[in-house]
Write a protein that holds these residues in place. Structure first.
Motif, PDB file in Angstrom:
ATOM      1  N   HIS A  94      38.530  78.822  18.375  1.00  0.00           N
ATOM      2  CA  HIS A  94      38.302  78.145  16.975  1.00  0.00           C
ATOM      3  C   HIS A  94      37.846  76.509  17.182  1.00  0.00           C
ATOM      4  CE1 HIS A  94      42.407  76.989  17.328  1.00  0.00           C
ATOM      5  NE2 HIS A  94      42.275  76.284  16.460  1.00  0.00           N
ATOM      6  N   LEU A  95      38.447  76.054  18.083  1.00  0.00           N
ATOM      7  CA  LEU A  95      38.128  74.449  18.281  1.00  0.00           C
ATOM      8  C   LEU A  95      36.841  74.508  18.848  1.00  0.00           C
ATOM      9  CD1 LEU A  95      41.548  73.114  19.750  1.00  0.00           C
ATOM     10  CD2 LEU A  95      40.598  73.090  17.509  1.00  0.00           C
ATOM     11  N   VAL A  96      36.231  75.541  19.608  1.00  0.00           N
ATOM     12  CA  VAL A  96      34.980  75.560  20.335  1.00  0.00           C
ATOM     13  C   VAL A  96      33.971  75.644  19.209  1.00  0.00           C
ATOM     14  CG1 VAL A  96      33.315  76.652  21.986  1.00  0.00           C
ATOM     15  CG2 VAL A  96      35.831  76.457  22.501  1.00  0.00           C
ATOM     16  N   ILE A  97      34.302  76.554  18.316  1.00  0.00           N
ATOM     17  CA  ILE A  97      33.436  76.659  17.109  1.00  0.00           C
ATOM     18  C   ILE A  97      33.291  75.534  16.304  1.00  0.00           C
ATOM     19  CG2 ILE A  97      33.371  78.213  15.193  1.00  0.00           C
ATOM     20  CD1 ILE A  97      34.376  80.622  16.630  1.00  0.00           C
ATOM     21  N   TYR A  98      34.528  74.983  16.198  1.00  0.00           N
ATOM     22  CA  TYR A  98      34.547  73.750  15.272  1.00  0.00           C
ATOM     23  C   TYR A  98      33.552  72.831  15.837  1.00  0.00           C
ATOM     24  CZ  TYR A  98      38.696  75.087  12.369  1.00  0.00           C
ATOM     25  OH  TYR A  98      39.712  75.403  11.644  1.00  0.00           O
ATOM     26  N   GLY A  99      33.411  72.575  17.213  1.00  0.00           N
ATOM     27  CA  GLY A  99      32.737  71.677  17.690  1.00  0.00           C
ATOM     28  C   GLY A  99      31.207  71.699  17.562  1.00  0.00           C
ATOM     29  N   LEU A 100      30.999  73.194  17.658  1.00  0.00           N
ATOM     30  CA  LEU A 100      29.591  73.756  17.560  1.00  0.00           C
ATOM     31  C   LEU A 100      29.174  73.284  16.024  1.00  0.00           C
ATOM     32  CD1 LEU A 100      29.479  77.097  19.469  1.00  0.00           C
ATOM     33  CD2 LEU A 100      28.454  74.622  20.154  1.00  0.00           C
ATOM     34  N   VAL A 101      30.118  73.530  15.081  1.00  0.00           N
ATOM     35  CA  VAL A 101      29.743  73.476  13.663  1.00  0.00           C
ATOM     36  C   VAL A 101      29.458  72.038  13.564  1.00  0.00           C
ATOM     37  CG1 VAL A 101      30.522  73.492  11.246  1.00  0.00           C
ATOM     38  CG2 VAL A 101      30.662  75.624  12.846  1.00  0.00           C
ATOM     39  N   VAL A 136      26.642  67.148  12.009  1.00  0.00           N
ATOM     40  CA  VAL A 136      26.065  65.693  12.355  1.00  0.00           C
ATOM     41  C   VAL A 136      24.295  65.893  12.381  1.00  0.00           C
ATOM     42  CG1 VAL A 136      25.857  63.974  13.979  1.00  0.00           C
ATOM     43  CG2 VAL A 136      28.194  65.341  13.528  1.00  0.00           C
ATOM     44  N   LEU A 137      24.030  66.780  13.221  1.00  0.00           N
ATOM     45  CA  LEU A 137      22.463  66.672  13.159  1.00  0.00           C
ATOM     46  C   LEU A 137      21.618  67.038  11.867  1.00  0.00           C
ATOM     47  CD1 LEU A 137      21.906  68.699  16.651  1.00  0.00           C
ATOM     48  CD2 LEU A 137      21.838  66.251  16.338  1.00  0.00           C
ATOM     49  N   TYR A 138      22.329  67.829  11.117  1.00  0.00           N
ATOM     50  CA  TYR A 138      21.401  68.587  10.090  1.00  0.00           C
ATOM     51  C   TYR A 138      22.095  68.299   8.613  1.00  0.00           C
ATOM     52  CZ  TYR A 138      19.226  71.322  13.640  1.00  0.00           C
ATOM     53  OH  TYR A 138      18.228  71.470  14.787  1.00  0.00           O
ATOM     54  N   LEU A 139      23.274  67.856   8.368  1.00  0.00           N
ATOM     55  CA  LEU A 139      23.974  67.468   7.460  1.00  0.00           C
ATOM     56  C   LEU A 139      24.992  66.441   7.369  1.00  0.00           C
ATOM     57  CD1 LEU A 139      24.918  71.259   6.091  1.00  0.00           C
ATOM     58  CD2 LEU A 139      23.281  69.780   5.103  1.00  0.00           C
ATOM     59  N   PRO A 140      24.268  65.284   7.633  1.00  0.00           N
ATOM     60  CA  PRO A 140      25.368  63.825   8.229  1.00  0.00           C
ATOM     61  C   PRO A 140      26.208  63.525   7.078  1.00  0.00           C
ATOM     62  CG  PRO A 140      22.813  63.314   7.884  1.00  0.00           C
ATOM     63  CD  PRO A 140      23.032  64.890   7.932  1.00  0.00           C
ATOM     64  N   LYS A 141      26.118  64.003   6.055  1.00  0.00           N
ATOM     65  CA  LYS A 141      26.597  63.702   4.948  1.00  0.00           C
ATOM     66  C   LYS A 141      27.868  64.741   4.331  1.00  0.00           C
ATOM     67  CE  LYS A 141      23.401  60.527   2.486  1.00  0.00           C
ATOM     68  NZ  LYS A 141      22.886  60.230   1.195  1.00  0.00           N
ATOM     69  N   GLY A 142      27.757  65.862   4.997  1.00  0.00           N
ATOM     70  CA  GLY A 142      28.522  66.996   4.767  1.00  0.00           C
ATOM     71  C   GLY A 142      28.027  67.932   4.253  1.00  0.00           C
TER      72      GLY A 142
END
Length: 346
Positions: A309-316, A321-327
């Motif tokens: 799940h931490l790996v998935i967190y990292g990918l998300v 950061v790339l496409y939704l920098p404001k969350g």
């Protein structure tokens, strides 16, 4: 010339306000549905999962009180959760005090610890502050793991402490079903969301945003960055400790690895960042998106792929950061504005 910017501002602000208004309506509807959920669903596993989602939403919001509004990333907030949890359990097992009292005592100790940690480290910026928080949290965790007795009080080291079942009563924070725990954490989420909303509109919130924007400029305007940041840090630690106390009483077990480990700190930070740090509802959105994902990966793949799940967190996080920098909260606001604008046009 001055009329043009004002006209543009007038056209942008109502759209943003419409988006926030629509999102608030949707969240109010979700809140009402949340209060009615135990009446419609009686499955214990589903209720447990809902409690864990709300628990992470609460912790992410507590992390956001300081880190989101100041812009300092802390990966050591789990130490405050551990302090709150251990304090409530030890006061119950050692002195017979109600966990409700233990929650408040643990919160006060966590706030004091935040001031002790924060005063010499608040001058650090960027990754240096994040690394310092990790170091402090790990020092405390390792100390608790390797300590059995402190002033005659048994911590049981890495083994952890179990909460004895002494009865089913509100004063004891022990119940026969999961429904009361669900409502308690739901109320805590509502309280911290309201607190964040009020803080954002107070002098403290304005000063924290100024510090996040430009620390040197804020200081030149007479804002004391250390004082305001420490105040937010202590408040964040206090609320995080309440969440740790709730978790210890809900699970009826506490140990350093789960309640003070770096993994819990990362969970808090990523949920707030991916949802939208420095916003009122961003941490709630991030927890609603990531917490069920973590439960599924732990439940179905945890035995074979520990830490997946931490790996998935990292990918998300990379995608966010790339496409939704404001969350995630930002597109939800814009979607709400678009829906309201379409309805008003019709």
């Amino acid at each position: 010339m001055s009329a043009i910017p004002s006209a543009l501002a007038g056209s942008v602000r109502p759209a943003a306000a419409r988006g926030v208004h629509a999102a608030k309506i949707a969240l109010a509807g979700l809140l009402l549905a949340g209060f009615a959920l135990p009446l419609a669903v009686h499955d214990e596993f589903f209720l447990h999962s809902a409690i864990m989602v709300l628990y992470f939403a609460y912790l992410a919001s507590a992390w956001n009180l300081m880190c989101g509004y100041v812009g300092q990333i802390s990966f050591g907030h789990s130490v405050f959760s551990g302090v709150g949890g251990y304090c409530s359990v030890l006061l119950l097992t050692g002195l017979g005090l109600s966990p409700w009292i233990g929650m408040l005592v643990g919160g006060a100790l966590a706030a004091l610890l935040a001031v002790v940690i924060g005063y010499p480290t608040m001058r650090l910026r960027g990754p240096y502050f994040a690394l310092t928080t990790i170091a402090v949290a790990e020092i405390v965790r390792i100390w608790v793991e390797n300590t059995d007795l402190v002033m005659g009080i048994s911590l049981k080291g890495a083994e952890g402490l179990r909460v004895p079942l002494v009865g089913t009563d509100w004063s004891l924070f022990q119940f026969e079903s999961k429904v009361p725990y669900y409502y308690i954490i739901l109320v805590l989420v509502v309280v911290i969301t309201a607190m964040t909303w009020l803080m954002e509109r107070s002098r403290l919130g304005v000063c924290l945003k100024a510090i996040r924007g430009d620390r040197d400029a804020a200081e030149s305007l007479g804002i004391n960055p250390t004082r305001y940041t420490l105040s937010a840090y202590a408040l964040s630690a206090f609320m995080t400790a309440l969440g740790g106390s709730f978790y210890a009483q809900f699970i009826r077990f506490i140990n350093p690895e789960r309640n003070m480990g770096t993994e819990l700190s990362i969970d808090m930070a990523l949920m707030a960042i991916i949802g939208g740090q420095g916003t009122v509802f961003g941490p709630l959105v991030g927890a609603a998106f990531l917490a069920p994902l973590a439960e599924v990966t732990r439940g179905y793949l945890g035995g074979q792929f520990i830490g997946l799940h931490l790996v998935i967190y990292g990918l998300v996080l990379i995608l966010a950061v790339l496409y939704l920098p404001k969350g995630l909260w930002d597109p939800i606001k814009r979607l709400g504005a678009w829906l309201l604008r379409g309805r008003s046009t019709r």
